[in-house]
Design an enzyme around this catalytic site. Sequence first.
Site, PDB file in Angstrom:
ATOM      1  N   TYR A 141     -14.870  -3.598 -16.083  1.00  0.00           N
ATOM      2  CA  TYR A 141     -14.633  -5.039 -15.902  1.00  0.00           C
ATOM      3  C   TYR A 141     -13.449  -5.267 -14.962  1.00  0.00           C
ATOM      4  O   TYR A 141     -13.529  -6.021 -13.989  1.00  0.00           O
ATOM      5  CB  TYR A 141     -14.358  -5.711 -17.256  1.00  0.00           C
ATOM      6  CG  TYR A 141     -13.705  -7.065 -17.112  1.00  0.00           C
ATOM      7  CD1 TYR A 141     -14.387  -8.126 -16.535  1.00  0.00           C
ATOM      8  CD2 TYR A 141     -12.373  -7.270 -17.512  1.00  0.00           C
ATOM      9  CE1 TYR A 141     -13.773  -9.364 -16.370  1.00  0.00           C
ATOM     10  CE2 TYR A 141     -11.761  -8.500 -17.355  1.00  0.00           C
ATOM     11  CZ  TYR A 141     -12.454  -9.542 -16.787  1.00  0.00           C
ATOM     12  OH  TYR A 141     -11.845 -10.762 -16.603  1.00  0.00           O
TER      13      TYR A 141
ATOM     14  N   LYS B 261     -12.952  -6.989 -10.894  1.00  0.00           N
ATOM     15  CA  LYS B 261     -11.969  -7.967 -10.410  1.00  0.00           C
ATOM     16  C   LYS B 261     -11.170  -7.379  -9.237  1.00  0.00           C
ATOM     17  O   LYS B 261     -10.931  -8.051  -8.233  1.00  0.00           O
ATOM     18  CB  LYS B 261     -11.010  -8.364 -11.538  1.00  0.00           C
ATOM     19  CG  LYS B 261     -11.659  -9.121 -12.675  1.00  0.00           C
ATOM     20  CD  LYS B 261     -12.171 -10.470 -12.225  1.00  0.00           C
ATOM     21  CE  LYS B 261     -12.792 -11.262 -13.354  1.00  0.00           C
ATOM     22  NZ  LYS B 261     -13.506 -12.457 -12.899  1.00  0.00           N
TER      23      LYS B 261
ATOM     24  N   SER C 115      -7.636 -11.401 -12.979  1.00  0.00           N
ATOM     25  CA  SER C 115      -7.101 -11.135 -14.314  1.00  0.00           C
ATOM     26  C   SER C 115      -5.897 -10.208 -14.228  1.00  0.00           C
ATOM     27  O   SER C 115      -5.834  -9.322 -13.361  1.00  0.00           O
ATOM     28  CB  SER C 115      -8.207 -10.465 -15.132  1.00  0.00           C
ATOM     29  OG  SER C 115      -7.686  -9.954 -16.342  1.00  0.00           O
TER      30      SER C 115
HETATM   31  P1  NAD Z   1     -16.711 -17.412 -20.119  1.00  0.00           P
HETATM   32  O1  NAD Z   1     -17.633 -16.284 -20.400  1.00  0.00           O
HETATM   33  O2  NAD Z   1     -16.448 -18.398 -21.194  1.00  0.00           O
HETATM   34  O3  NAD Z   1     -17.219 -18.202 -18.830  1.00  0.00           O
HETATM   35  C1  NAD Z   1     -17.891 -17.580 -17.757  1.00  0.00           C
HETATM   36  C2  NAD Z   1     -19.092 -18.434 -17.418  1.00  0.00           C
HETATM   37  O4  NAD Z   1     -19.811 -17.847 -16.330  1.00  0.00           O
HETATM   38  C3  NAD Z   1     -20.066 -18.569 -18.584  1.00  0.00           C
HETATM   39  O5  NAD Z   1     -20.377 -19.929 -18.773  1.00  0.00           O
HETATM   40  C4  NAD Z   1     -21.269 -17.764 -18.127  1.00  0.00           C
HETATM   41  O6  NAD Z   1     -22.473 -18.266 -18.685  1.00  0.00           O
HETATM   42  C5  NAD Z   1     -21.200 -17.925 -16.617  1.00  0.00           C
HETATM   43  N1  NAD Z   1     -21.841 -16.859 -15.843  1.00  0.00           N
HETATM   44  C6  NAD Z   1     -21.645 -15.523 -15.960  1.00  0.00           C
HETATM   45  N2  NAD Z   1     -22.373 -14.861 -15.042  1.00  0.00           N
HETATM   46  C7  NAD Z   1     -23.029 -15.809 -14.309  1.00  0.00           C
HETATM   47  C8  NAD Z   1     -23.926 -15.742 -13.201  1.00  0.00           C
HETATM   48  N3  NAD Z   1     -24.316 -14.586 -12.657  1.00  0.00           N
HETATM   49  N4  NAD Z   1     -24.421 -16.904 -12.709  1.00  0.00           N
HETATM   50  C9  NAD Z   1     -24.033 -18.099 -13.252  1.00  0.00           C
HETATM   51  N5  NAD Z   1     -23.196 -18.217 -14.286  1.00  0.00           N
HETATM   52  C10 NAD Z   1     -22.683 -17.074 -14.812  1.00  0.00           C
HETATM   53  O7  NAD Z   1     -15.339 -16.782 -19.590  1.00  0.00           O
HETATM   54  P2  NAD Z   1     -13.933 -17.479 -19.363  1.00  0.00           P
HETATM   55  O8  NAD Z   1     -13.015 -16.986 -20.397  1.00  0.00           O
HETATM   56  O9  NAD Z   1     -14.096 -18.934 -19.151  1.00  0.00           O
HETATM   57  O10 NAD Z   1     -13.517 -16.763 -17.998  1.00  0.00           O
HETATM   58  C11 NAD Z   1     -13.750 -17.353 -16.746  1.00  0.00           C
HETATM   59  C12 NAD Z   1     -13.347 -16.378 -15.668  1.00  0.00           C
HETATM   60  O11 NAD Z   1     -11.985 -16.013 -15.855  1.00  0.00           O
HETATM   61  C13 NAD Z   1     -14.144 -15.073 -15.691  1.00  0.00           C
HETATM   62  O12 NAD Z   1     -14.370 -14.673 -14.359  1.00  0.00           O
HETATM   63  C14 NAD Z   1     -13.209 -14.107 -16.394  1.00  0.00           C
HETATM   64  O13 NAD Z   1     -13.432 -12.777 -15.983  1.00  0.00           O
HETATM   65  C15 NAD Z   1     -11.853 -14.609 -15.925  1.00  0.00           C
HETATM   66  N6  NAD Z   1     -10.762 -14.271 -16.853  1.00  0.00           N
HETATM   67  C16 NAD Z   1     -10.865 -14.631 -18.174  1.00  0.00           C
HETATM   68  C17 NAD Z   1      -9.840 -14.302 -19.052  1.00  0.00           C
HETATM   69  C18 NAD Z   1      -9.931 -14.617 -20.521  1.00  0.00           C
HETATM   70  O14 NAD Z   1      -9.248 -13.971 -21.317  1.00  0.00           O
HETATM   71  N7  NAD Z   1     -10.732 -15.593 -20.945  1.00  0.00           N
HETATM   72  C19 NAD Z   1      -8.700 -13.625 -18.575  1.00  0.00           C
HETATM   73  C20 NAD Z   1      -8.628 -13.296 -17.221  1.00  0.00           C
HETATM   74  C21 NAD Z   1      -9.671 -13.633 -16.370  1.00  0.00           C
HETATM   75  C1  WQD Z   2      -4.025  -9.145 -27.483  1.00  0.00           C
HETATM   76  C2  WQD Z   2      -3.165  -8.307 -28.417  1.00  0.00           C
HETATM   77  C3  WQD Z   2      -4.241  -6.293 -29.174  1.00  0.00           C
HETATM   78  C4  WQD Z   2      -7.380  -8.257 -31.488  1.00  0.00           C
HETATM   79  C5  WQD Z   2      -7.995  -9.082 -22.959  1.00  0.00           C
HETATM   80  C6  WQD Z   2      -8.664  -8.390 -21.812  1.00  0.00           C
HETATM   81  C7  WQD Z   2      -8.095  -8.870 -20.509  1.00  0.00           C
HETATM   82  C8  WQD Z   2      -8.137 -10.397 -20.409  1.00  0.00           C
HETATM   83  C9  WQD Z   2      -7.561 -11.043 -21.618  1.00  0.00           C
HETATM   84  C10 WQD Z   2     -10.073 -11.025 -19.141  1.00  0.00           C
HETATM   85  C11 WQD Z   2      -3.226  -6.800 -28.139  1.00  0.00           C
HETATM   86  C12 WQD Z   2      -3.982  -7.230 -30.337  1.00  0.00           C
HETATM   87  C13 WQD Z   2      -6.293  -8.003 -30.682  1.00  0.00           C
HETATM   88  C14 WQD Z   2      -7.306  -7.933 -32.871  1.00  0.00           C
HETATM   89  C15 WQD Z   2      -5.053  -7.147 -32.538  1.00  0.00           C
HETATM   90  N1  WQD Z   2      -9.461 -10.891 -20.263  1.00  0.00           N
HETATM   91  N2  WQD Z   2      -5.157  -7.459 -31.201  1.00  0.00           N
HETATM   92  N3  WQD Z   2      -6.144  -7.391 -33.340  1.00  0.00           N
HETATM   93  O1  WQD Z   2      -6.441  -6.978 -24.713  1.00  0.00           O
HETATM   94  O2  WQD Z   2      -4.414  -8.278 -23.903  1.00  0.00           O
HETATM   95  O3  WQD Z   2      -6.608  -8.763 -22.946  1.00  0.00           O
HETATM   96  O4  WQD Z   2      -8.154 -10.506 -22.805  1.00  0.00           O
HETATM   97  O5  WQD Z   2      -9.711 -10.755 -18.040  1.00  0.00           O
HETATM   98  O6  WQD Z   2      -8.845  -8.273 -19.515  1.00  0.00           O
HETATM   99  O7  WQD Z   2      -8.444  -6.992 -21.952  1.00  0.00           O
HETATM  100  O8  WQD Z   2      -6.176  -9.450 -25.266  1.00  0.00           O
HETATM  101  O9  WQD Z   2      -6.540 -10.848 -27.224  1.00  0.00           O
HETATM  102  O10 WQD Z   2      -7.796  -8.663 -27.050  1.00  0.00           O
HETATM  103  O11 WQD Z   2      -5.342  -8.622 -27.476  1.00  0.00           O
HETATM  104  O12 WQD Z   2      -4.038  -6.656 -33.008  1.00  0.00           O
HETATM  105  O13 WQD Z   2      -8.272  -8.104 -33.639  1.00  0.00           O
HETATM  106  O14 WQD Z   2      -3.653  -8.467 -29.755  1.00  0.00           O
HETATM  107  O15 WQD Z   2      -4.055  -4.969 -29.546  1.00  0.00           O
HETATM  108  O16 WQD Z   2      -1.957  -6.281 -28.417  1.00  0.00           O
HETATM  109  P1  WQD Z   2      -5.863  -8.232 -24.235  1.00  0.00           P
HETATM  110  P2  WQD Z   2      -6.564  -9.440 -26.782  1.00  0.00           P
END
Ligand code: NAD
Ligand code: WQD
Length: 346
Positions: free
Chosen positions: A148, A152, A124
């Site tokens: 979190y 990562k 991330s």
């Molecule tokens: P999500 O929560 O929708 O998907 C994660 C999946 O992993 C879920 O289906 C959950 O049930 C499963 N899971 C969690 N722990 C598990 C375990 N111990 N065993 C088996 N299954 C398990 O999340 P997402 O948004 O699809 O994110 C996927 C990956 O990408 C995650 O690792 C997340 O940290 C990373 N990521 C997400 C974002 C985002 O904003 N969505 C941003 C950056 C990184």
């Molecule tokens: C985006 C912008 C908020 C909600 C998060 C995680 C990051 C990654 C992606 C997993 C910011 C603003 C938000 C609201 C708002 N996930 N905002 N009102 O914080 O950039 O990233 O998701 O790895 O780790 O931290 O994303 O969508 O929460 O916010 O004004 O109700 O929207 O302040 O500027 P963020 P976000």
Amino acid sequence: MAILVTGGAGYIGSHTCVELLEAGYEIVVVDNYTNSSPEALNRVMEITGRTFPVYELDLRDRGALAEVFEAHSIDAVIHFAGLKAVGESVRSPLWYYEMNMNSTLVLCEVMGIYGVRRLVFSSSATVYGASGDMPLAEDSPVEAASPYGRTKQMIEQILQDLAVSDMRWSICILRYFNPVGAHKSGRIGENPAGIPNNLMPYLSQVAAGRLEQLSVYGSDYPTPDGTGIRDYIHVVDLALGHIRALGQIMDCAGLDIYNLGTGRGASVLEMIASFEQATGAKVPYRFAARRPGDIAVSCADVRKARYGLGWTASRGLSEMCEDTWRWQANNPDGYVSHEYRFMTDL
Ligand code: NAD
Ligand code: WQD
């Protein structure tokens, strides 16, 4: 070619499963449904017209995971499974370290036992420190600010140690910026439990009338309109980045890290305007205090992914908003079925 997809029922996992199947890969999915529903995988099968094996298991269960590797000839793993909510990780750090670290350690151990050493890992942009210059390149300072983010960062370090220890490993770490949007079919999308924390699901639930108004966190950031800027990327572009990453780990050993973003930032106010323009829906909002832990700007330097993976994001803000809206409008309760809602209402 069979790919094991951990967390395949989740938001990014389900979209990547569609693209993998459409690119001709065989897939095997494992998920414990801790933050997802099996219905997402039914819909992946419906969209693609393909079926695939699905195992409900927790990755920390070494024996159950080994049985999956016994039953299938796996060529590579895409590891999405993990917990991802920043605020929850601050409240429950041990739970985050337990789930994210241990599941990855068990996965790598079992992969090694079965001689599967090709891995794509979901990292991330949250690993980057707050003080980095924009745009963020892969060699920008890394200093995650939440438990979190630290899971990562630590997993990235573990994978680097693993790649150094045994040259047969081939690992691609992908640092996602802000994934949004949904599949064009409107059948799969982001399905947050309870009130969403992230901007796009919150904004779309306000537009749908499920939530009253959006709080815009901060109007005094050093940005052109005072609101926070992020690099939003369409989840289908992100999914396609994984196909490119797989191609790379099939061909060469070692470890590489890539940002997956668009390289273009959008402010919160720009996102609201794009959403209203693309969908015709209204998004009532008010300005609120800055959200603790937020930074002013996060934007990817995408040159390495362009040259190293031959990948660039092609979908713009209006497509991100239209596709989010189609998913939201067609699935106001996400994947929760009417039967299930009826039972929980009782
Ligand atoms: P999500 O929560 O929708 O998907 C994660 C999946 O992993 C879920 O289906 C959950 O049930 C499963 N899971 C969690 N722990 C598990 C375990 N111990 N065993 C088996 N299954 C398990 O999340 P997402 O948004 O699809 O994110 C996927 C990956 O990408 C995650 O690792 C997340 O940290 C990373 N990521 C997400 C974002 C985002 O904003 N969505 C941003 C950056 C990184
Ligand atoms: C985006 C912008 C908020 C909600 C998060 C995680 C990051 C990654 C992606 C997993 C910011 C603003 C938000 C609201 C708002 N996930 N905002 N009102 O914080 O950039 O990233 O998701 O790895 O780790 O931290 O994303 O969508 O929460 O916010 O004004 O109700 O929207 O302040 O500027 P963020 P976000």
